[in-house]
Motif scaffolding. Structure first.
Motif, PDB file in Angstrom:
ATOM      1  N   LEU A 269       0.834  -1.213   0.000  1.00 54.87           N
ATOM      2  CA  LEU A 269       0.000   0.000   0.000  1.00 54.87           C
ATOM      3  C   LEU A 269       0.868   1.263   0.000  1.00 54.87           C
ATOM      4  O   LEU A 269       0.515   2.254  -0.643  1.00 54.87           O
ATOM      5  N   LEU A 270       2.003   1.214   0.711  1.00 51.60           N
ATOM      6  CA  LEU A 270       2.917   2.365   0.677  1.00 51.60           C
ATOM      7  C   LEU A 270       3.359   2.624  -0.755  1.00 51.60           C
ATOM      8  O   LEU A 270       3.366   3.766  -1.231  1.00 51.60           O
ATOM      9  N   ARG A 337      -6.875   2.626   3.495  1.00 49.81           N
ATOM     10  CA  ARG A 337      -6.893   1.824   2.262  1.00 49.81           C
ATOM     11  C   ARG A 337      -7.103   0.340   2.558  1.00 49.81           C
ATOM     12  O   ARG A 337      -7.820  -0.357   1.848  1.00 49.81           O
ATOM     13  N   MET A 338      -6.456  -0.126   3.617  1.00 48.75           N
ATOM     14  CA  MET A 338      -6.595  -1.546   3.971  1.00 48.75           C
ATOM     15  C   MET A 338      -8.027  -1.853   4.406  1.00 48.75           C
ATOM     16  O   MET A 338      -8.624  -2.844   3.984  1.00 48.75           O
ATOM     17  N   ASP A 339      -8.600  -0.976   5.234  1.00 48.12           N
ATOM     18  CA  ASP A 339      -9.988  -1.169   5.698  1.00 48.12           C
ATOM     19  C   ASP A 339     -10.950  -1.158   4.518  1.00 48.12           C
ATOM     20  O   ASP A 339     -11.909  -1.934   4.474  1.00 48.12           O
ATOM     21  N   ALA A 340     -10.699  -0.253   3.556  1.00 48.74           N
ATOM     22  CA  ALA A 340     -11.621  -0.139   2.412  1.00 48.74           C
ATOM     23  C   ALA A 340     -11.602  -1.423   1.577  1.00 48.74           C
ATOM     24  O   ALA A 340     -12.644  -1.881   1.104  1.00 48.74           O
ATOM     25  N   ILE A 341     -10.416  -2.020   1.434  1.00 51.18           N
ATOM     26  CA  ILE A 341     -10.350  -3.299   0.700  1.00 51.18           C
ATOM     27  C   ILE A 341     -11.070  -4.381   1.506  1.00 51.18           C
ATOM     28  O   ILE A 341     -11.854  -5.167   0.970  1.00 51.18           O
ATOM     29  N   LYS A 342     -10.850  -4.372   2.814  1.00 45.92           N
ATOM     30  CA  LYS A 342     -11.448  -5.411   3.664  1.00 45.92           C
ATOM     31  C   LYS A 342     -12.966  -5.326   3.715  1.00 45.92           C
ATOM     32  O   LYS A 342     -13.652  -6.348   3.754  1.00 45.92           O
ATOM     33  N   ASN A 343     -13.506  -4.094   3.733  1.00 43.22           N
ATOM     34  CA  ASN A 343     -14.971  -4.015   3.842  1.00 43.22           C
ATOM     35  C   ASN A 343     -15.647  -3.897   2.475  1.00 43.22           C
ATOM     36  O   ASN A 343     -16.853  -3.705   2.384  1.00 43.22           O
ATOM     37  N   ALA A 346     -13.531  -0.526  -1.484  1.00 39.09           N
ATOM     38  CA  ALA A 346     -12.531  -0.241  -2.536  1.00 39.09           C
ATOM     39  C   ALA A 346     -12.265  -1.549  -3.274  1.00 39.09           C
ATOM     40  O   ALA A 346     -12.370  -2.628  -2.685  1.00 39.09           O
ATOM     41  N   PRO A 347     -11.925  -1.459  -4.570  1.00 35.64           N
ATOM     42  CA  PRO A 347     -11.666  -2.693  -5.318  1.00 35.64           C
ATOM     43  C   PRO A 347     -10.452  -3.444  -4.758  1.00 35.64           C
ATOM     44  O   PRO A 347      -9.479  -2.824  -4.330  1.00 35.64           O
ATOM     45  N   ASP A 348     -10.553  -4.757  -4.803  1.00 37.02           N
ATOM     46  CA  ASP A 348      -9.505  -5.617  -4.259  1.00 37.02           C
ATOM     47  C   ASP A 348      -8.425  -5.814  -5.325  1.00 37.02           C
ATOM     48  O   ASP A 348      -8.246  -6.915  -5.849  1.00 37.02           O
ATOM     49  N   ILE A 349      -7.659  -4.752  -5.616  1.00 38.98           N
ATOM     50  CA  ILE A 349      -6.754  -4.818  -6.779  1.00 38.98           C
ATOM     51  C   ILE A 349      -5.578  -5.771  -6.578  1.00 38.98           C
ATOM     52  O   ILE A 349      -4.942  -6.171  -7.541  1.00 38.98           O
ATOM     53  N   HIS A 350      -5.301  -6.135  -5.337  1.00 35.47           N
ATOM     54  CA  HIS A 350      -4.175  -7.048  -5.114  1.00 35.47           C
ATOM     55  C   HIS A 350      -4.618  -8.501  -4.925  1.00 35.47           C
ATOM     56  O   HIS A 350      -3.790  -9.370  -4.645  1.00 35.47           O
ATOM     57  N   GLY A 351      -5.921  -8.744  -5.009  1.00 35.84           N
ATOM     58  CA  GLY A 351      -6.420 -10.113  -4.873  1.00 35.84           C
ATOM     59  C   GLY A 351      -6.228 -10.667  -3.465  1.00 35.84           C
ATOM     60  O   GLY A 351      -5.844 -11.813  -3.281  1.00 35.84           O
TER      61      GLY A 351
END
Ligand code: COI
Length: 356
Positions: A269-270, A337-343, A346-351
């Protein structure tokens, strides 16, 4: 066995009555467990008796090898729900891989993906209603394995138990932390088991942590075993420094640092955020110099249980480095960003999200 049903190959015995309604709304870490657990036995060179059943005590021999020499490993993983109620596990294959690396290091058998990942998914599917909806809450997943041979000679066991427990949970560390840099006690030495998730690593951390608490700190920052001047981990987490706008974290080449899944997510994410990341030996004297020059702006820990935990104060020798987390930019953005992917917002661009 009235409630016994087969769930894609793994037999399931369900509880008569769920305990879900007994759980408080704000949940402390690791105190409550869901209705069911997964259990399997290793005997004669193979895993067998895999089943999902009501959460219950284990009956074991007082001579079980794990009770004497600590042949035991574990993992920590989390599951989340999106706004449509779909359940996801966060990066379970990374933990699966690390579990078997830990197993090999202390002479335990590998577990199959079928039991670890598919068994976990079946268990979560059954207890899906236990995944909390609240912010900073999740379903913590605890796979673990231990030696069950009834013998007190020091040798690898021939038999093992593997279990998965689920625990609805809130934040691990409630507030920004005050950290004491530990220069006497050691978490791990080169050639040891620092990179493996053995139970013993955590037992041996307790004394130094208690000493730090007696001095008024929340946790220790572990340093290298030889010179006690390179940063290793913070408490149960990997550690990151933001120095001169770059993300700096100890590299894994010493074999003394756990290869954290949240560490890897933070690095990714960084980079997504355009921040340069340096994985290297982190000399604390240089951190102090950079702090005095106004270049150290944030220090934080990463871990499955803790996610991203801000450090408010770091004491190293005579220097107390203090931070005001209200002005931080980078760690809160990683968490956002991590929370947005988890909930799922945000799109899960890293799978990273494994759909159940
Ligand atoms: C995790 O972050 O999952 C850990 O393993 C830390 C744990 C000991 C609470």
């Amino acid at each position: 066995m009235n409630n016994l049903t087969a769930m894609k190959g793994i037999p399931v015995k369900k509880v008569e009555r769920s305990k879900l309604q007994d759980i408080p709304e704000s949940i402390p870490f690791g105190k409550y467990f869901t209705d069911h657990m997964l259990e399997a036995d290793y005997e004669n060179g193979e895993w067998k008796n895999v089943e999902i059943k009501p959460y219950q005590p284990l009956v074991m021999s007082p001579s079980a090898a794990v009770l004497h020499y600590g042949q035991s490993i574990f993992e920590g993983i989390k599951a989340y729900k999106d706004k449509n109620g779909n359940a996801y596990i966060y990066r379970p294959h990374d933990n699966f891989r690390r579990f078997n690396i830990s197993a090999e290091r202390i002479q335990m058998p590998a577990i199959s993906e079928e039991i670890f990942i598919e068994g976990m998914a079946k268990l979560i599917e059954l207890d899906k209603n236990w995944i909390p909806d609240r912010e900073d809450h999740s379903l913590y997943i605890r796979p673990f394995m231990f030696a069950t041979d009834e013998q007190i000679g020091v040798k690898p066991s021939d038999t093992y138990k593997f279990l998965i427990l689920l625990s609805p949970t809130g934040p691990y560390y409630g507030a920004p932390m005050r950290i004491y840099v530990e220069e006497k006690y050691t978490r791990a030495a080169p050639g040891g088991v620092g990179y493996a998730k053995t139970a013993g690593n955590y037992a041996s951390s307790l004394f130094a942590t208690a000493e730090a608490r007696r001095k008024g700190y929340d946790q220790v920052l572990w340093t290298d075993a030889n010179e006690h001047k390179y940063a290793e981990e913070i408490g149960t987490m990997n550690v990151f420094f933001i120095i001169d706008g770059k993300g700096v974290t100890p590299d894994l080449s010493t074999g003394t640092i756990l290869e954290g899944v949240t560490r890897d997510s933070a690095i990714t994410l960084l980079k997504d955020m355009g921040v340069t990341v340096e994985e290297k030996r982190v000399n604390l004297d240089e951190v102090v110099e950079a702090y005095k020059a106004g270049k150290v702006t944030e220090i934080f820990g990463t871990g499955t249980a803790a996610t991203i935990s801000m450090i408010r104060e770091l004491k190293y020798k005579d220097t107390v480095m203090t931070f005001n987390e209200d002005s931080w930019k980078i760690a809160p953005e990683i968490k956002r960003r991590m929370d947005a992917i988890k909930n799922g917002s945000a799109p899960d661009i890293h799978g990273w999200m494994y759909k159940i």
